[in-house]
Design a protein around this motif. Structure first.
Motif, PDB file in Angstrom:
ATOM      1  N   ARG A  28      -1.486   7.801  10.106  1.00 17.71           N
ATOM      2  CA  ARG A  28      -0.731   7.712   8.856  1.00 17.71           C
ATOM      3  C   ARG A  28      -0.461   9.091   8.257  1.00 17.71           C
ATOM      4  N   PRO A  29      -1.453  10.003   8.167  1.00 18.28           N
ATOM      5  CA  PRO A  29      -1.113  11.355   7.704  1.00 18.28           C
ATOM      6  C   PRO A  29      -0.050  12.031   8.560  1.00 18.28           C
ATOM      7  N   TYR A  30      -0.097  11.801   9.871  1.00 16.71           N
ATOM      8  CA  TYR A  30       0.912  12.395  10.759  1.00 16.71           C
ATOM      9  C   TYR A  30       2.300  11.846  10.438  1.00 16.71           C
ATOM     10  N   ALA A  31       2.395  10.527  10.231  1.00 19.16           N
ATOM     11  CA  ALA A  31       3.687   9.937   9.883  1.00 19.16           C
ATOM     12  C   ALA A  31       4.210  10.511   8.575  1.00 19.16           C
ATOM     13  N   VAL A  32       3.326  10.697   7.606  1.00 20.17           N
ATOM     14  CA  VAL A  32       3.722  11.250   6.313  1.00 20.17           C
ATOM     15  C   VAL A  32       4.246  12.679   6.474  1.00 20.17           C
ATOM     16  N   LEU A  33       3.542  13.498   7.245  1.00 14.03           N
ATOM     17  CA  LEU A  33       3.953  14.894   7.375  1.00 14.03           C
ATOM     18  C   LEU A  33       5.217  15.037   8.215  1.00 14.03           C
ATOM     19  N   ARG A  34       5.447  14.147   9.174  1.00 14.45           N
ATOM     20  CA  ARG A  34       6.724  14.163   9.890  1.00 14.45           C
ATOM     21  C   ARG A  34       7.877  13.792   8.951  1.00 14.45           C
ATOM     22  N   ALA A  35       7.626  12.823   8.059  1.00 11.52           N
ATOM     23  CA  ALA A  35       8.660  12.465   7.084  1.00 11.52           C
ATOM     24  C   ALA A  35       8.919  13.617   6.127  1.00 11.52           C
ATOM     25  N   LEU A  36       7.866  14.318   5.741  1.00 13.47           N
ATOM     26  CA  LEU A  36       8.021  15.479   4.863  1.00 13.47           C
ATOM     27  C   LEU A  36       8.830  16.569   5.565  1.00 13.47           C
ATOM     28  N   ALA A  37       8.534  16.788   6.846  1.00 11.11           N
ATOM     29  CA  ALA A  37       9.285  17.789   7.617  1.00 11.11           C
ATOM     30  C   ALA A  37      10.745  17.379   7.752  1.00 11.11           C
ATOM     31  N   ALA A  38      11.002  16.089   7.975  1.00 12.18           N
ATOM     32  CA  ALA A  38      12.378  15.607   8.093  1.00 12.18           C
ATOM     33  C   ALA A  38      13.139  15.794   6.792  1.00 12.18           C
ATOM     34  N   ALA A  39      12.416  15.787   5.677  1.00  6.67           N
ATOM     35  CA  ALA A  39      13.039  16.008   4.372  1.00  6.67           C
ATOM     36  C   ALA A  39      13.209  17.488   4.058  1.00  6.67           C
ATOM     37  N   GLY A  40      12.809  18.348   4.993  1.00  9.54           N
ATOM     38  CA  GLY A  40      13.033  19.780   4.832  1.00  9.54           C
ATOM     39  C   GLY A  40      11.875  20.550   4.251  1.00  9.54           C
ATOM     40  N   CYS A  41      10.678  19.934   4.188  1.00  3.89           N
ATOM     41  CA  CYS A  41       9.522  20.612   3.615  1.00  3.89           C
ATOM     42  C   CYS A  41       8.373  20.608   4.618  1.00  3.89           C
ATOM     43  N   GLY A  42       7.804  21.769   4.859  1.00  7.72           N
ATOM     44  CA  GLY A  42       6.656  21.862   5.742  1.00  7.72           C
ATOM     45  C   GLY A  42       6.988  21.810   7.213  1.00  7.72           C
ATOM     46  N   ARG A  43       8.231  22.098   7.582  1.00  6.11           N
ATOM     47  CA  ARG A  43       8.626  22.037   8.991  1.00  6.11           C
ATOM     48  C   ARG A  43       7.906  23.078   9.838  1.00  6.11           C
ATOM     49  N   GLY A  44       7.413  24.140   9.207  1.00  7.47           N
ATOM     50  CA  GLY A  44       6.729  25.175   9.963  1.00  7.47           C
ATOM     51  C   GLY A  44       5.398  24.746  10.526  1.00  7.47           C
ATOM     52  N   GLY A  45       4.816  23.695   9.954  1.00  3.43           N
ATOM     53  CA  GLY A  45       3.534  23.208  10.449  1.00  3.43           C
ATOM     54  C   GLY A  45       2.377  23.657   9.580  1.00  3.43           C
ATOM     55  N   ALA A  46       1.190  23.212   9.953  1.00  2.00           N
ATOM     56  CA  ALA A  46       0.008  23.522   9.151  1.00  2.00           C
ATOM     57  C   ALA A  46      -1.247  23.269   9.959  1.00  2.00           C
ATOM     58  N   ASP A  47      -2.309  23.952   9.561  1.00  2.00           N
ATOM     59  CA  ASP A  47      -3.666  23.617   9.980  1.00  2.00           C
ATOM     60  C   ASP A  47      -4.324  22.865   8.836  1.00  2.00           C
ATOM     61  N   LEU A  48      -4.966  21.726   9.148  1.00  2.00           N
ATOM     62  CA  LEU A  48      -5.605  20.895   8.138  1.00  2.00           C
ATOM     63  C   LEU A  48      -7.026  20.560   8.551  1.00  2.00           C
ATOM     64  N   GLN A  49      -7.920  20.535   7.584  1.00  2.00           N
ATOM     65  CA  GLN A  49      -9.273  20.000   7.758  1.00  2.00           C
ATOM     66  C   GLN A  49      -9.509  19.022   6.614  1.00  2.00           C
ATOM     67  N   LEU A  50      -9.953  17.797   6.936  1.00  2.00           N
ATOM     68  CA  LEU A  50     -10.065  16.722   5.954  1.00  2.00           C
ATOM     69  C   LEU A  50     -11.503  16.266   5.804  1.00  2.00           C
ATOM     70  N   ASN A  51     -11.804  15.729   4.632  1.00  2.00           N
ATOM     71  CA  ASN A  51     -13.102  15.099   4.404  1.00  2.00           C
ATOM     72  C   ASN A  51     -12.935  13.955   3.417  1.00  2.00           C
ATOM     73  N   ALA A  52     -13.315  12.752   3.835  1.00  2.00           N
ATOM     74  CA  ALA A  52     -13.319  11.569   2.973  1.00  2.00           C
ATOM     75  C   ALA A  52     -14.769  11.093   2.882  1.00  2.00           C
ATOM     76  N   PRO A  53     -15.528  11.557   1.878  1.00  2.21           N
ATOM     77  CA  PRO A  53     -16.984  11.398   1.893  1.00  2.21           C
ATOM     78  C   PRO A  53     -17.495   9.988   1.648  1.00  2.21           C
ATOM     79  N   LEU A  54     -16.719   9.121   0.989  1.00  2.00           N
ATOM     80  CA  LEU A  54     -17.221   7.773   0.753  1.00  2.00           C
ATOM     81  C   LEU A  54     -17.037   6.924   1.998  1.00  2.00           C
ATOM     82  N   PRO A  55     -18.074   6.193   2.422  1.00  2.00           N
ATOM     83  CA  PRO A  55     -17.900   5.310   3.574  1.00  2.00           C
ATOM     84  C   PRO A  55     -16.916   4.197   3.262  1.00  2.00           C
TER      85      PRO A  55
END
Length: 324
Positions: free
Chosen positions: A112-139
């Motif tokens: 889902r994050p990948y789909a979101v960022l591809r849509a963002l790139a298609a809209a002209g934002c963030g097409r250059g790419g990014a390095d991401l590290q995520l943490n969702a601490p609640l189980p």
């Protein structure tokens, strides 16, 4: 606060320090920014006292709020059109994925994050790419949905990282629409992540706020999230819970009993935090009855032969924000 030295700031939140260190270890450079997006939840109509006349387009029964627990994202921009992403929750599932051209197969947690960022790139934002590290601490078991805050967090982080590098980053209203089209989910939860105010409920229209008030007008109502624990085999919990494993039927019985006893102990109302029943319920509690409600809920689970539930205090928090 500068994100590059966040890992060394002894006064910073330990989870953010750990995230910054993990990013630097994984990508051999410090993050440019760290973003924090709150988990969000629905609020039952019965828990919302009547307020001023409602003039928005949403119905009075659709209310949402942001919890004072967060999904965290560290980010640094790239210029090669690739997304590198990793998660503390899935340490063996790192991926390198293109944001333009044919889509690659993403790990399940990153789809889902990948789909979101591809849509963002298609809209002209963030097409250059990014390095991401995520943490969702609640189980996941606590019952607060993670998909919506995670999607909002990565979109805000990547859009912010590329601000000023060409193109016009979407504002939060545009971002909410883009997210809804890219990854169908709960739009009310997304709006709470993006537009919430501390101590306030947010209507489904994303614009109407109302303070969280006690039904009797008393100050400072408290929210408690009660989550049934599941055990396996004959291992007794360290908290003095029951030894036997729980089943869906016994969990449902335990939750119903705990809610009944919590209401008898002084809680005002109880409801599911998501769209359907699960292993968690939210309780709206008077400040001076919090200890009594916790005790009543724990005793109810013991009497049903179940481990003592996890009880987490929920603060009604502000929307997603950049931390460093």
């Amino acid at each position: 606060m500068n994100a590059g030295d966040l890992a060394y700031r002894t006064t910073a939140d330990p989870l953010l320090r750990l995230l910054s260190h993990g990013f630097a270890t994984a990508y051999h450079r410090p993050p440019d920014a760290v973003w924090r997006a709150p988990y969000a939840f629905r609020v039952a109509a019965a828990a919302v006292p009547p307020g001023p006349p409602h003039t928005g387009t949403a119905t009075r029964t659709d209310w949402f709020a942001a919890a004072g627990h967060y999904v965290d994202v560290a980010v640094a921009p790239r210029a090669d059109g690739m997304l590198r992403c990793g998660s503390f929750n899935h340490p063996a599932g790192t991926a390198e994925l293109p944001l333009t051209g044919p889509a690659a197969r993403a790990p399940g947690w990153a789809a889902r994050p990948y789909a979101v960022l591809r849509a963002l790139a298609a809209a002209g934002c963030g097409r250059g790419g990014a390095d991401l590290q995520l943490n969702a601490p609640l189980p996941e078991a606590v019952g607060l949905p993670v998909a919506e805050p995670l999607e909002c967090a990565v979109a805000l982080a990547v859009a912010g990282a590329h601000a000023g590098r060409g193109g016009c980053p979407p504002d939060r209203a545009q971002l909410a629409r883009l997210l809804g089209a890219a990854a169908p989910g709960d739009d009310g939860l997304r709006r709470a992540v993006l537009f919430a105010r501390a101590g306030h409920l947010l209507a489904a229209d994303g614009r109407t706020h109302q303070p969280l008030r006690a039904p009797d007008g008393s100050p400072d109502p408290r929210l408690l999230l009660l989550t049934a624990r599941l055990t396996t085999g004959g291992d007794a919990g360290a908290d003095g819970g029951a030894a036997a494993g729980a089943t869906p039927s016994s969990v449902a019985t335990g939750l119903a009993t705990a809610v009944r006893e919590a209401l008898r102990a002084g809680a005002w109302s109880a409801w599911w935090p998501g769209t359907r029943p699960g292993r968690s319920v939210l309780l709206l509690v008077p400040r001076d009855r919090r200890a009594a409600v916790r005790t009543a809920a724990a005793d109810a689970f013991r009497h049903c032969g179940l481990p003592v539930p996890r009880i987490l205090r929920i603060a009604v928090a502000d929307a997603a924000r950049r931390e460093a």
